[in-house]
Scaffold this motif. Structure first.
Motif, PDB file in Angstrom:
ATOM      1  N   LEU A 199      45.825   2.418 -50.578  1.00  0.00           N
ATOM      2  CA  LEU A 199      46.782   1.729 -49.723  1.00  0.00           C
ATOM      3  C   LEU A 199      46.079   1.267 -48.453  1.00  0.00           C
ATOM      4  CD1 LEU A 199      48.301   4.699 -50.715  1.00  0.00           C
ATOM      5  CD2 LEU A 199      50.228   3.186 -50.253  1.00  0.00           C
ATOM      6  N   PRO A 200      46.124  -0.039 -48.118  1.00  0.00           N
ATOM      7  CA  PRO A 200      45.522  -0.523 -46.867  1.00  0.00           C
ATOM      8  C   PRO A 200      46.234   0.077 -45.661  1.00  0.00           C
ATOM      9  CG  PRO A 200      45.959  -2.333 -48.378  1.00  0.00           C
ATOM     10  CD  PRO A 200      46.652  -1.128 -48.940  1.00  0.00           C
ATOM     11  N   LEU A 201      45.468   0.455 -44.650  1.00  0.00           N
ATOM     12  CA  LEU A 201      46.049   1.026 -43.442  1.00  0.00           C
ATOM     13  C   LEU A 201      46.451  -0.048 -42.439  1.00  0.00           C
ATOM     14  CD1 LEU A 201      43.765   4.135 -42.795  1.00  0.00           C
ATOM     15  CD2 LEU A 201      45.938   3.994 -44.005  1.00  0.00           C
ATOM     16  N   ASN A 202      45.981  -1.266 -42.648  1.00  0.00           N
ATOM     17  CA  ASN A 202      46.327  -2.355 -41.744  1.00  0.00           C
ATOM     18  C   ASN A 202      47.369  -3.231 -42.408  1.00  0.00           C
ATOM     19  OD1 ASN A 202      46.192  -4.951 -40.249  1.00  0.00           O
ATOM     20  ND2 ASN A 202      44.501  -3.955 -39.186  1.00  0.00           N
ATOM     21  N   PRO A 203      48.471  -3.554 -41.713  1.00  0.00           N
ATOM     22  CA  PRO A 203      49.536  -4.330 -42.364  1.00  0.00           C
ATOM     23  C   PRO A 203      49.173  -5.773 -42.632  1.00  0.00           C
ATOM     24  CG  PRO A 203      50.021  -4.000 -40.036  1.00  0.00           C
ATOM     25  CD  PRO A 203      48.808  -3.172 -40.340  1.00  0.00           C
ATOM     26  N   LEU A 211      41.194   2.145 -45.891  1.00  0.00           N
ATOM     27  CA  LEU A 211      42.103   2.490 -46.982  1.00  0.00           C
ATOM     28  C   LEU A 211      42.513   3.953 -46.904  1.00  0.00           C
ATOM     29  CD1 LEU A 211      40.352   0.835 -50.072  1.00  0.00           C
ATOM     30  CD2 LEU A 211      42.227  -0.101 -48.706  1.00  0.00           C
ATOM     31  N   LEU A 212      43.746   4.214 -47.351  1.00  0.00           N
ATOM     32  CA  LEU A 212      44.201   5.573 -47.630  1.00  0.00           C
ATOM     33  C   LEU A 212      44.170   5.751 -49.134  1.00  0.00           C
ATOM     34  CD1 LEU A 212      45.486   8.313 -46.948  1.00  0.00           C
ATOM     35  CD2 LEU A 212      47.724   7.173 -47.035  1.00  0.00           C
ATOM     36  N   ALA A 213      43.376   6.699 -49.613  1.00  0.00           N
ATOM     37  CA  ALA A 213      43.254   6.963 -51.051  1.00  0.00           C
ATOM     38  C   ALA A 213      43.984   8.255 -51.375  1.00  0.00           C
ATOM     39  CB  ALA A 213      41.778   7.067 -51.443  1.00  0.00           C
ATOM     40  N   ILE A 214      44.908   8.198 -52.358  1.00  0.00           N
ATOM     41  CA  ILE A 214      45.682   9.357 -52.801  1.00  0.00           C
ATOM     42  C   ILE A 214      45.433   9.557 -54.286  1.00  0.00           C
ATOM     43  CG2 ILE A 214      47.957  10.420 -52.957  1.00  0.00           C
ATOM     44  CD1 ILE A 214      47.298   9.959 -50.145  1.00  0.00           C
ATOM     45  N   ALA A 215      44.986  10.755 -54.655  1.00  0.00           N
ATOM     46  CA  ALA A 215      44.701  11.028 -56.059  1.00  0.00           C
ATOM     47  C   ALA A 215      45.991  11.141 -56.863  1.00  0.00           C
ATOM     48  CB  ALA A 215      43.890  12.319 -56.182  1.00  0.00           C
ATOM     49  N   ARG A 216      45.873  10.971 -58.176  1.00  0.00           N
ATOM     50  CA  ARG A 216      47.018  11.140 -59.078  1.00  0.00           C
ATOM     51  C   ARG A 216      47.604  12.541 -58.902  1.00  0.00           C
ATOM     52  NH1 ARG A 216      48.239   8.944 -64.301  1.00  0.00           N
ATOM     53  NH2 ARG A 216      46.262   7.791 -64.223  1.00  0.00           N
ATOM     54  N   PRO A 217      48.953  12.698 -58.936  1.00  0.00           N
ATOM     55  CA  PRO A 217      49.538  14.035 -58.798  1.00  0.00           C
ATOM     56  C   PRO A 217      48.968  15.012 -59.823  1.00  0.00           C
ATOM     57  CG  PRO A 217      51.243  12.351 -58.678  1.00  0.00           C
ATOM     58  CD  PRO A 217      49.977  11.644 -59.052  1.00  0.00           C
ATOM     59  N   ILE A 218      48.900  16.268 -59.432  1.00  0.00           N
ATOM     60  CA  ILE A 218      48.320  17.289 -60.302  1.00  0.00           C
ATOM     61  C   ILE A 218      49.080  17.395 -61.617  1.00  0.00           C
ATOM     62  CG2 ILE A 218      47.781  19.747 -60.497  1.00  0.00           C
ATOM     63  CD1 ILE A 218      47.367  19.815 -57.522  1.00  0.00           C
ATOM     64  N   ASN A 219      50.401  17.197 -61.569  1.00  0.00           N
ATOM     65  CA  ASN A 219      51.194  17.315 -62.797  1.00  0.00           C
ATOM     66  C   ASN A 219      51.065  16.095 -63.716  1.00  0.00           C
ATOM     67  OD1 ASN A 219      52.632  15.377 -61.434  1.00  0.00           O
ATOM     68  ND2 ASN A 219      54.453  16.642 -61.096  1.00  0.00           N
ATOM     69  N   VAL A 233      54.461   3.374 -45.931  1.00  0.00           N
ATOM     70  CA  VAL A 233      54.957   3.624 -44.573  1.00  0.00           C
ATOM     71  C   VAL A 233      54.074   4.655 -43.869  1.00  0.00           C
ATOM     72  CG1 VAL A 233      56.865   4.573 -43.227  1.00  0.00           C
ATOM     73  CG2 VAL A 233      57.335   2.975 -45.086  1.00  0.00           C
ATOM     74  N   LEU A 234      53.769   5.745 -44.576  1.00  0.00           N
ATOM     75  CA  LEU A 234      52.923   6.789 -43.981  1.00  0.00           C
ATOM     76  C   LEU A 234      51.516   6.248 -43.711  1.00  0.00           C
ATOM     77  CD1 LEU A 234      53.991   9.869 -46.153  1.00  0.00           C
ATOM     78  CD2 LEU A 234      54.911   9.114 -43.962  1.00  0.00           C
ATOM     79  N   GLY A 235      51.019   5.395 -44.617  1.00  0.00           N
ATOM     80  CA  GLY A 235      49.706   4.796 -44.395  1.00  0.00           C
ATOM     81  C   GLY A 235      49.685   3.916 -43.157  1.00  0.00           C
ATOM     82  N   ARG A 236      50.751   3.154 -42.932  1.00  0.00           N
ATOM     83  CA  ARG A 236      50.828   2.325 -41.727  1.00  0.00           C
ATOM     84  C   ARG A 236      50.818   3.192 -40.471  1.00  0.00           C
ATOM     85  NH1 ARG A 236      49.626  -0.961 -44.963  1.00  0.00           N
ATOM     86  NH2 ARG A 236      50.750  -2.840 -45.581  1.00  0.00           N
ATOM     87  N   LEU A 237      51.566   4.296 -40.501  1.00  0.00           N
ATOM     88  CA  LEU A 237      51.569   5.208 -39.356  1.00  0.00           C
ATOM     89  C   LEU A 237      50.177   5.782 -39.119  1.00  0.00           C
ATOM     90  CD1 LEU A 237      54.917   7.133 -40.011  1.00  0.00           C
ATOM     91  CD2 LEU A 237      54.480   5.411 -38.249  1.00  0.00           C
ATOM     92  N   LEU A 238      49.497   6.110 -40.201  1.00  0.00           N
ATOM     93  CA  LEU A 238      48.135   6.634 -40.078  1.00  0.00           C
ATOM     94  C   LEU A 238      47.201   5.560 -39.516  1.00  0.00           C
ATOM     95  CD1 LEU A 238      46.419   9.143 -40.643  1.00  0.00           C
ATOM     96  CD2 LEU A 238      45.980   8.250 -42.923  1.00  0.00           C
ATOM     97  N   GLY A 239      47.377   4.301 -39.954  1.00  0.00           N
ATOM     98  CA  GLY A 239      46.571   3.213 -39.426  1.00  0.00           C
ATOM     99  C   GLY A 239      46.805   2.990 -37.938  1.00  0.00           C
ATOM    100  N   GLN A 240      48.067   3.083 -37.507  1.00  0.00           N
ATOM    101  CA  GLN A 240      48.367   2.944 -36.078  1.00  0.00           C
ATOM    102  C   GLN A 240      47.725   4.068 -35.277  1.00  0.00           C
ATOM    103  OE1 GLN A 240      52.649   2.782 -35.851  1.00  0.00           O
ATOM    104  NE2 GLN A 240      52.772   0.864 -37.008  1.00  0.00           N
ATOM    105  N   ALA A 241      47.746   5.281 -35.834  1.00  0.00           N
ATOM    106  CA  ALA A 241      47.112   6.401 -35.147  1.00  0.00           C
ATOM    107  C   ALA A 241      45.609   6.185 -35.020  1.00  0.00           C
ATOM    108  CB  ALA A 241      47.405   7.704 -35.891  1.00  0.00           C
ATOM    109  N   ARG A 242      44.989   5.625 -36.064  1.00  0.00           N
ATOM    110  CA  ARG A 242      43.548   5.350 -36.002  1.00  0.00           C
ATOM    111  C   ARG A 242      43.255   4.252 -34.980  1.00  0.00           C
ATOM    112  NH1 ARG A 242      39.933   6.762 -39.602  1.00  0.00           N
ATOM    113  NH2 ARG A 242      38.999   4.691 -39.686  1.00  0.00           N
TER     114      ARG A 242
END
Length: 477
Positions: A199-203, A211-219, A233-242
């Motif tokens: 997910l791109p961190l910049n809108p 980028l925010l990289a999230i692995a496939r769920p364990i299940n 949404v969470l990635g955008r918040l993380l991008g703003q924090a960066r």
């Protein structure tokens, strides 16, 4: 929930209870009232159990109503059209009520999901704002790992290697997301077979974005569109924090640089002023000794050179601090040049100073102290590089007065004629070295403060010519 055995059982039990009550109190309630009572289990089951149990309740109610209440009682024969209508009413109520209940439940579920997503985003924002930006981002990534699966931030210049748990397909998905600004990888419409979601961190789409990289769920479950939207949404918040962290680091770096610059300027000014008084005393005593002992002349020249360096330090400090404000007054250039020549000391003995100054030069508006400092620095610079002579020429040309300081030294290369006015500049590939590297920078700073022009150019002898230009003083009428 819809289709659960409990709902079907409740439908049957509800119909049985109403049938028992209406069969017992038929003579008191009447057939019409008893028929309405069979709507109660249908409505209740439709609102809670779904369409299937509601239809069972409707069918059971219709059969019980026919069997227990309609004559001939305890048979399933229908004797009137109104009995058929009652059955259809029960089924219609079951269907309509079930659909309304399902719609309300869907809206309630959507509202709950939005509320949960907003609450999670608020919690994530709070987590990002609890401590220093870098530390908060680390905690936020750890929280994402706990909630969604292994998470990491990938920078454009720091793409992971395949051996780090990222497959070739994942690397391709990351590259696509980084250069196109799209959600890519697992759960998305682009390269969905990948094991990671990127997910791109910049809108806004950029040439390359974090980028925010999230692995496939364990299940092994596939992420849904709402889950991807929430991660975005969470990635955008993380991008703003960066972004805030980068701005904060830049601000701290700028503050540290400003502090160092302020300290350096203060130190230069302090050293120059603190050295001035003892140096003046030393220079005066050496001048007295030099009159009787020729061997002290060299020491006197060095003391005067050190005194000029102190003047340069004070001048540099004034320029950098912004405190340089000329004290304007009418100036006679003939007198200024004569004063400069009489006060010159420390010139090489083998360098002759030649003066060609018109005695009818017009007056100019200038700060005599700054102008004197400019001329002393230019003459000493020329003498340091001259082979045998330095010439000072002053002339008026229409509304401008020019003062030229020429030497017969090696000259200045074309590409160095502007750079030499920078602080601590040296002419590369030339023997024009030595000095503090501040003299010409101070000449430029003082000239700019008084609105004068100064430039370096070649002269007819192949040496250097420094040309100082200033407007003629305008007489008030």
């Amino acid at each position: 929930m819809r289709g659960e055995p409990t709902s079907y059982l409740l439908a049957i039990v509800g119909v049985a209870i109403v049938a028992a009550v209406t069969a017992t109190w038929l003579s008191v309630l009447g057939v019409a009232s008893c028929a309405l009572l069979f709507l109660v289990p249908v409505l209740l089951i439709a609102a809670r159990g779904g369409v299937g149990p509601a239809l069972v309740a409707a069918a059971g109610g219709a059969l019980a109503y026919n069997f227990f209440l309609l004559p001939p009682r305890f048979t399933f024969r229908i004797h009137g059209f109104d009995n058929v209508v009652s059955v259809f009413v029960l089924f219609a109520v079951a269907l309509v009520t079930s659909r309304l209940a399902n719609a309300l439940k869907t809206r309630e579920a959507e509202a709950d999901a939005r509320a949960a997503a907003n609450a999670q985003a608020a919690l994530f924002s709070l987590l990002l704002g609890r401590s220093e930006a870098v530390e908060a981002i680390t905690h936020a990534v750890a929280w994402l790992t706990q909630e969604y699966g292994e998470a990491r931030i990938i920078l454009p210049g720091d793409m992971p290697e395949e051996k780090e748990g990222i497959s070739t397909l994942d690397l391709s998905a990351a590259a696509w997301a980084m250069h196109n600004g799209d959600i890519t990888g697992h759960g998305s419409a682009i390269m969905s077979a990948a094991d990671w979601t990127f997910l791109p961190l910049n809108p806004r789409p950029q040439l390359a974005t974090d980028l925010l990289a999230i692995a496939r769920p364990i299940n092994g479950a596939t992420r849904t569109e709402p889950e991807l939207a929430q991660l975005q949404v969470l990635g955008r918040l993380l991008g703003q924090a960066r972004d805030r962290a980068a701005l904060e680091n830049e601000r701290h770096a700028r503050e540290r640089l400003e502090d160092r610059e302020a300290f350096r300027r203060t130190l230069l000014a302090s050293l120059a002023h603190d050295f001035r008084t003892p140096l003046t005393v030393v220079t005066g005593e050496l001048a007295k000794l030099a009159a009787a002992d020729h061997g002290v002349v060299y020491a006197l020249a060095e003391a005067r050179r050190l005194d000029r360096m102190m003047d340069d330090l004070v001048g540099a400090a004034r320029i950098e601090s912004g405190d340089l404000k000329p004290n304007w007054e009418p100036v006679d250039l003939v007198d200024v040049i004569a004063d400069v020549r009489s006060s010159l000391g420390g010139l090489p003995e083998d360098v002759a100073l030649v003066q060609n100054v018109s005695m009818d030069l017009p007056m100019v508006d200038a700060d005599p102290v700054l102008l004197r400092h400019i001329l002393i620095n230019l003459i000493h610079n020329a003498a340091r590089h001259a082979n045998s002579s330095v010439a000072v020429t002053a002339r008026a040309d229409n509304d401008v007065v020019e003062i030229m300081i020429d030497d017969d030294g090696p000259g200045i290369p074309l590409d160095e004629r502007t750079r030499i006015f920078n602080r601590f500049a040296r002419v590369e590939g030339s023997d024009r070295t030595g000095g503090s590297g501040l003299g010409l920078a101070i000449v430029k700073g003082f000239a700019d403060a008084m609105g004068m022009g100064v430039a370096a150019e070649p002269n007819e002898n192949g040496g250097a010519c420094f040309r100082l230009t200033m407007p003629v003083r305008v007489m008030n009428t």
